[in-house]
Design a protein around this motif. Structure first.
Motif, PDB file in Angstrom:
ATOM      1  N   UNK A  41      14.547   8.974  -6.030  1.00 18.76           N
ATOM      2  CA  UNK A  41      15.051   8.208  -7.221  1.00 18.76           C
ATOM      3  C   UNK A  41      15.244   6.505  -6.774  1.00 18.76           C
ATOM      4  N   UNK A  42      15.572   6.623  -5.441  1.00 19.51           N
ATOM      5  CA  UNK A  42      16.091   5.537  -4.636  1.00 19.51           C
ATOM      6  C   UNK A  42      14.965   4.719  -4.053  1.00 19.51           C
ATOM      7  N   UNK A  43      13.885   5.306  -3.503  1.00 18.96           N
ATOM      8  CA  UNK A  43      12.663   4.708  -2.714  1.00 18.96           C
ATOM      9  C   UNK A  43      11.621   5.560  -2.790  1.00 18.96           C
ATOM     10  N   UNK A  44      10.472   4.937  -2.376  1.00 20.18           N
ATOM     11  CA  UNK A  44       9.290   5.779  -2.691  1.00 20.18           C
ATOM     12  C   UNK A  44       9.104   6.159  -1.020  1.00 20.18           C
ATOM     13  N   UNK A  45       8.916   7.676  -1.051  1.00 17.58           N
ATOM     14  CA  UNK A  45       8.441   8.404   0.039  1.00 17.58           C
ATOM     15  C   UNK A  45       7.142   8.844   0.578  1.00 17.58           C
ATOM     16  N   UNK A  46       6.358   8.801  -0.572  1.00 13.32           N
ATOM     17  CA  UNK A  46       4.744   9.044  -0.372  1.00 13.32           C
ATOM     18  C   UNK A  46       4.477  10.373   0.027  1.00 13.32           C
ATOM     19  N   UNK A  47       5.079  11.259  -0.356  1.00 13.68           N
ATOM     20  CA  UNK A  47       4.943  12.709   0.218  1.00 13.68           C
ATOM     21  C   UNK A  47       3.752  13.408  -0.596  1.00 13.68           C
ATOM     22  N   UNK A  52      -1.483  14.707  -9.010  1.00 14.88           N
ATOM     23  CA  UNK A  52      -1.023  13.964  -7.647  1.00 14.88           C
ATOM     24  C   UNK A  52      -2.087  12.924  -7.158  1.00 14.88           C
ATOM     25  N   UNK A  53      -3.372  13.121  -7.262  1.00 12.12           N
ATOM     26  CA  UNK A  53      -4.241  12.157  -7.058  1.00 12.12           C
ATOM     27  C   UNK A  53      -4.042  10.960  -7.772  1.00 12.12           C
ATOM     28  N   UNK A  54      -3.839  11.048  -9.302  1.00  9.58           N
ATOM     29  CA  UNK A  54      -3.592  10.007  -9.982  1.00  9.58           C
ATOM     30  C   UNK A  54      -2.302   9.163  -9.620  1.00  9.58           C
ATOM     31  N   UNK A  55      -1.378  10.054  -9.353  1.00  7.69           N
ATOM     32  CA  UNK A  55       0.059   9.252  -8.770  1.00  7.69           C
ATOM     33  C   UNK A  55      -0.032   8.545  -7.592  1.00  7.69           C
ATOM     34  N   UNK A  56      -0.937   9.254  -6.655  1.00  6.21           N
ATOM     35  CA  UNK A  56      -1.279   8.352  -5.406  1.00  6.21           C
ATOM     36  C   UNK A  56      -2.100   7.244  -5.552  1.00  6.21           C
ATOM     37  N   UNK A  57      -2.994   7.255  -6.654  1.00  5.85           N
ATOM     38  CA  UNK A  57      -3.645   5.835  -6.745  1.00  5.85           C
ATOM     39  C   UNK A  57      -3.052   5.041  -7.438  1.00  5.85           C
ATOM     40  N   UNK A  58      -1.851   5.419  -8.443  1.00  2.00           N
ATOM     41  CA  UNK A  58      -0.920   4.535  -9.022  1.00  2.00           C
ATOM     42  C   UNK A  58      -0.079   3.847  -7.971  1.00  2.00           C
ATOM     43  N   UNK A  59       0.678   4.634  -7.272  1.00  2.00           N
ATOM     44  CA  UNK A  59       1.373   4.264  -6.350  1.00  2.00           C
ATOM     45  C   UNK A  59       0.740   3.295  -5.304  1.00  2.00           C
ATOM     46  N   UNK A  60      -0.581   3.616  -4.891  1.00  2.00           N
ATOM     47  CA  UNK A  60      -1.311   2.683  -3.874  1.00  2.00           C
ATOM     48  C   UNK A  60      -1.531   1.536  -4.698  1.00  2.00           C
ATOM     49  N   UNK A  61      -1.785   1.302  -5.950  1.00  2.00           N
ATOM     50  CA  UNK A  61      -2.280   0.083  -6.603  1.00  2.00           C
ATOM     51  C   UNK A  61      -0.884  -0.741  -6.591  1.00  2.00           C
ATOM     52  N   UNK A  62       0.025   0.131  -6.940  1.00  2.00           N
ATOM     53  CA  UNK A  62       1.502  -0.676  -7.169  1.00  2.00           C
ATOM     54  C   UNK A  62       1.842  -1.247  -5.913  1.00  2.00           C
ATOM     55  N   UNK A  63       1.726  -0.338  -4.636  1.00  2.00           N
ATOM     56  CA  UNK A  63       1.973  -0.985  -3.455  1.00  2.00           C
ATOM     57  C   UNK A  63       1.358  -2.252  -3.134  1.00  2.00           C
TER      58      UNK A  63
END
Length: 378
Positions: free
Chosen positions: A76-82, A228-239
Motif C-alpha cells: 500500500x505504501x510502494x510498488x514492489x512488482x512481485x 496478473x498479466x494485465x496488472x503488470x502491463x498497467x504498472x509498466x505503463x504507469x512506470x
C-alpha cells in the motif's frame, strides 16, 4: 487443522509476523528470495490444487500467511512488482499443463478408432453440450449453497434446455455411425485441467468434474494469470509514464536553468556595459570639470596678473590721483596702506621740523640772554 491452528493462522494473516514480538520469525522478510511470491499474491498452484488428484505437495519456497500480511501492508505504501515473479511461475505451470493436454490428445488419437470428419464434428458438438451442462449444474449447486434459490432454479431451467439439445445431438451422432462403434466410449481431454471426459458421461459425472476443486482450481490459476498479466502491463505503463514525466520535468528544469543562466549572463553583460558607460561618462565629466577648473584657474591667474600689472602701472604713473575704479580689494587695501604710510611720513617730517624750529628758538633766546648778561657785567 485444529481450531487453535486456524486461529493462529488467522492472526498471522491479519497482523503479520510481529504480532507476538517473535524475533525468529522476523528474520525472514517477505522480500527474501526464499519466500514464494505467488503465495504472497494468493495464487500459488501448490496451495490451490492441494487435496486434488494433482496435488503438487509442499512448495519449495516459504509459505507464511504472516509474510503475506506484511506484503499487503507494504504494497500500500510502494510498488514492489512481485507480480512479475508470480507471472513467471504461473506461466511455467500452465505451459506444463498445456503440454500434458497435448500429449493426452495424441494418446487418444493413437488408441481410439479413426472416424470421419463429419462424425468427429458431431461428437465434438456432444462434448461441448456436455461441458455446458456440467458448468450450469456446478453453478446451480454453488448458488444453492449460497442461498440464492431463485437463481439456482433459473439455471436448472437452462440445464433442461441444453439437455434437450444434447439429446438431439446424440441422436444425430448415433445415426451417423454403426451401433457397435457408438457403444465404444469416446473420450475427450478437458482443455482446462487436462482430465479425460467421456462422451456418454451422465450429468452427475459432468457436474462433479466441472464443479470439482481440480477444474475450478485450474480456472482460478488461469484467471489469476491473466489478471496478473494485465496488472503488470498497467504498472509498466504507469512506470513508463512516470519515467517519461520525470524526464520531461528534468528537461524542463534544465531548460529553465539554461534560460536563467542565459538571462543572468545577459543581465551581467548589460550591467557591465552600463557600468562601463557610467565610468566613461564619469571620466568624461571629470575630465571636463578638470579642464574647466584648470581654465578657470588660469583665467583667474591671468586676471590677477593683469590687475597687479595695472595697479602697479597706475601707482607709478598717477600716484596723486588714485583711482579705485578697476582695482581689486587687495589693490585698494594696498593703496590705502600706502596713503596711510605717506600721511604718517608727512606728519612725522612736519613734527620733526617743528621740533627743530622750537629748539632753534630756544637756542636763540639763550644766546640773547647770555649777551644781555655779558653787557650788564661790563
Amino acid at each position: 487443522m485444529s481450531a487453535q491452528a486456524q486461529m493462529r493462522a488467522l492472526l498471522d494473516q491479519l497482523m503479520g509476523t510481529s504480532r507476538d514480538g517473535d524475533e525468529t520469525r522476523q528474520r525472514v522478510k517477505f522480500t527474501d528470495e526464499r519466500v514464494c511470491k505467488s503465495h504472497l499474491l494468493n495464487c500459488c498452484p501448490h496451495d490451490i490444487l492441494s487435496g486434488t488428484r494433482m496435488d503438487l505437495g509442499d512448495c519449495a519456497k516459504t509459505h507464511d500467511l504472516a509474510l503475506r500480511a506484511d506484503y499487503e501492508i507494504a504494497s500500500k505504501e510502494r510498488e514492489l512488482f512481485f507480480e512479475l515473479d508470480a507471472v513467471d511461475h504461473l506461466e511455467s505451470f500452465i505451459a506444463d499443463c498445456d503440454r500434458r493436454t497435448e500429449l493426452a490428445k495424441k494418446r487418444l488419437v493413437e488408441t481410439q478408432d479413426e472416424i470421419s470428419a463429419e462424425v468427429a464434428a458431431k461428437a465434438e458438438t456432444v462434448h461441448e453440450l456436455n461441458e455446458e451442462i456440467g458448468k450450469l449444474l456446478a453453478k446451480a449447486e454453488q448458488l444453492g449453497a449460497e442461498g440464492n434459490v431463485d437463481e439456482a432454479q433459473l439455471v436448472l431451467q437452462e440445464v433442461e434446455k441444453v439437455r434437450s439439445r444434447k439429446r438431439d445431438a446424440e441422436e444425430e451422432y448415433r445415426n451417423s455411425m454403426p451401433a457397435s462403434s457408438f457403444q465404444q466410449q469416446k473420450l475427450r481431454v478437458c482443455e482446462v485441467c487436462s482430465a479425460y471426459l467421456g462422451l456418454h458421461d451422465n450429468d452427475r459425472r459432468l457436474a462433479d468434474h466441472f464443479g470439482g476443486k481440480l477444474h475450478l482450481g485450474f480456472i482460478q490459476i488461469r484467471e489469476k494469470l491473466e489478471a496478473l498479466k494485465k496488472t503488470v502491463i498497467d504498472k509498466q505503463e504507469k512506470r513508463n509514464q512516470d519515467r517519461l514525466k520525470r524526464r520531461e520535468e528534468r528537461e524542463k528544469e534544465e531548460r529553465m536553468k539554461k534560460r536563467t543562466k542565459s538571462r543572468s549572463r545577459e543581465r551581467s553583460r548589460e550591467h557591465r556595459s552600463r557600468s562601463r558607460e557610467r565610468r566613461r561618462r564619469r571620466s568624461r565629466s571629470s575630465s571636463r570639470e578638470r579642464r574647466r577648473s584648470s581654465r578657470s584657474r588660469s583665467r583667474d591667474r591671468e586676471r590677477r596678473r593683469r590687475h597687479r600689472s595695472r595697479s602697479r602701472s597706475c601707482s607709478k604713473g598717477r600716484r596723486h590721483e588714485p583711482s579705485t575704479r578697476h582695482k581689486s580689494s587687495r589693490d585698494r587695501e594696498r593703496s590705502s596702506r600706502d596713503h596711510s604710510r605717506e600721511r604718517s611720513r608727512k606728519r612725522g617730517s612736519s613734527e620733526r621740523r617743528q621740533d627743530s624750529r622750537d629748539q632753534n628758538g630756544r637756542t636763540d633766546s639763550r644766546r640773547a640772554q647770555d649777551r644781555d648778561r655779558d653787557t650788564g657785567d661790563l
